[in-house]
Design a protein around this motif. Structure first.
Motif: not given
Length: 393
Positions: A40-55
């Motif tokens: 549930r939910g998206c575009c959260t702090v957790e999601d930002s960190m996941d995107a950073q790791r993938a980048a």
């Protein structure tokens, strides 16, 4: 990069295709401490960190762009206003229309980028004349072309969807695992991102002042009272609190929400069958039909996970009707007539029109016409009752 598996793999594929790629995560909330709860939910702090790791693994620059103010105005406030007006909006459509492929794309082009690349499951096909068309993804079970139906010709010219030809989500997850992405098995997000607990009714109740009104049957007879029309949606069965049973003993469903009179209209399930839908806010995804005023065959889809239904459509001109309630100004609208009646249709929803696998265009539904008229015995002889065939909001 939302922080999910799809956008991470899409970014990696774009790099391998030879593009210069920059990862961007959209901060859409002013509550930085908010965390995702499961799927549930998206575009959260957790999601930002996941995107950073993938980048970091892909080896591309990564930025967080704050679009929270635009998101609140164009998506959240619109969602509240639409419900207050008796309509059922789709916030994902508004987010794609106003944020990802408008505000984000405008900023990207201003900074010198050529396109916005996302992890949506859809395909762009160029026809023999060089026109770009939006098509369904190869895997219809994951196809997301419906929520992209709001894209215009100009936006399609600056859009990329690297996952469109991927046979399955399982294949994307397997590829993410091979690339070492920590999000390979991250659950897909669902529900409305800004209502992560899924309690839409409760969330709206805190933001729209309740006002007591009447619950009516299709003939205008009062059956009970409600504490706020915003809590009702077309097709709803539970929570009506009418008390007295219907004459035939069958359950009743919400057929209309009328914000002007603050009334809710209920009736039999069969009255939910809709034979016509129309909307004044319509757009074409790519090249428009040469003669849209001439009726053409198509398929129509009214929800992201609904099946497409055969229909005919055309753009019609509607004359002014100052005697109507409320008065009607002259306008044009996209009118869609399904071959078989549709169910579960409400004003505010989006109807996406397809020709084969191609997304031709879309409209926000302003009005619907029931396939089941009000019983003739309750009508004035020689006239059509005001709500005999229409479920207008």
């Amino acid at each position: 990069m939302s922080g999910g598996v799809d956008s991470a793999v899409a970014a990696a594929r774009a790099v391998e295709a030879g593009h210069e790629v920059v990862g961007v995560h959209l901060a859409l909330s002013r509550m930085p401490g908010t965390l995702r709860t499961g799927s549930r939910g998206c575009c959260t702090v957790e999601d930002s960190m996941d995107a950073q790791r993938a980048a970091n693994i892909i080896g591309i620059p990564y930025y967080v762009w704050d679009f929270s103010e635009r998101f609140k105005l164009d998506v959240v406030d619109d969602f509240i206003n639409e419900y207050a007006a008796g309509r059922t909006p789709n916030p994902c459509m508004r987010c794609n229309e106003k944020i990802k492929f408008a505000a984000l794309l405008e900023k990207a082009i201003a900074l010198g980028f050529d396109a916005v690349c996302t992890g949506h499951y859809a395909s762009i096909v160029t026809d023999a004349d060089g026109n770009r068309e939006l098509h369904r993804a190869s895997a219809w079970a994951k196809d997301q072309s419906y929520v992209l139906g709001v894209l215009t010709k100009e936006q399609l010219a600056h859009s990329m969807f690297p996952l469109g030809a991927t046979p399955s989500k399982a294949e994307v997850r397997a590829e993410a695992a091979e690339r070492g992405f920590s999000v390979a098995n991250k659950p897909d997000s669902y529900d409305i991102c800004f209502i992560p607990d899924g309690d839409t009714r409760g969330w709206l109740g805190e933001r729209v002042a309740p006002a007591t009104g009447d619950i009516l049957d299709r003939e205008g007879n009062k059956l009970g009272q409600h504490e706020g029309a915003v809590a009702f949606t077309v097709g709803q069965r539970k929570g009506l609190s009418i008390g007295t049973p219907a004459a035939d003993g069958k359950p009743r469903f919400v057929l209309e929400v009328r914000p002007i009179t603050n009334t809710v209209v209920v009736g039999p399930k069969e009255a939910l069958a809709i034979k016509e839908i129309a909307g004044t806010k319509f757009t074409w995804a790519g090249r428009a039909p040469e003669h849209p005023e001439i009726e053409f065959a198509c398929d129509v889809q009214i929800r992201a996970h609904a099946d497409p239904e055969p229909a005919v459509a055309q753009v019609i001109s509607v004359p002014a009707d100052p005697a109507a309630t409320p008065p009607v100004e002259a306008h044009t609208e996209l009118r869609i007539l399904p071959t078989l009646p549709l169910t579960g249709v409400a004003p505010g929803q989006t109807a996406v029109v397809y020709v084969g696998t191609r997304v031709l265009g879309q409209c926000t539904i302003d009005r619907t016409v029931s396939a089941v008229p009000v019983p003739a015995s309750d009508a004035v002889a020689g006239t059509v009752p005001a709500d005999s065939a229409s479920v207008d909001a």
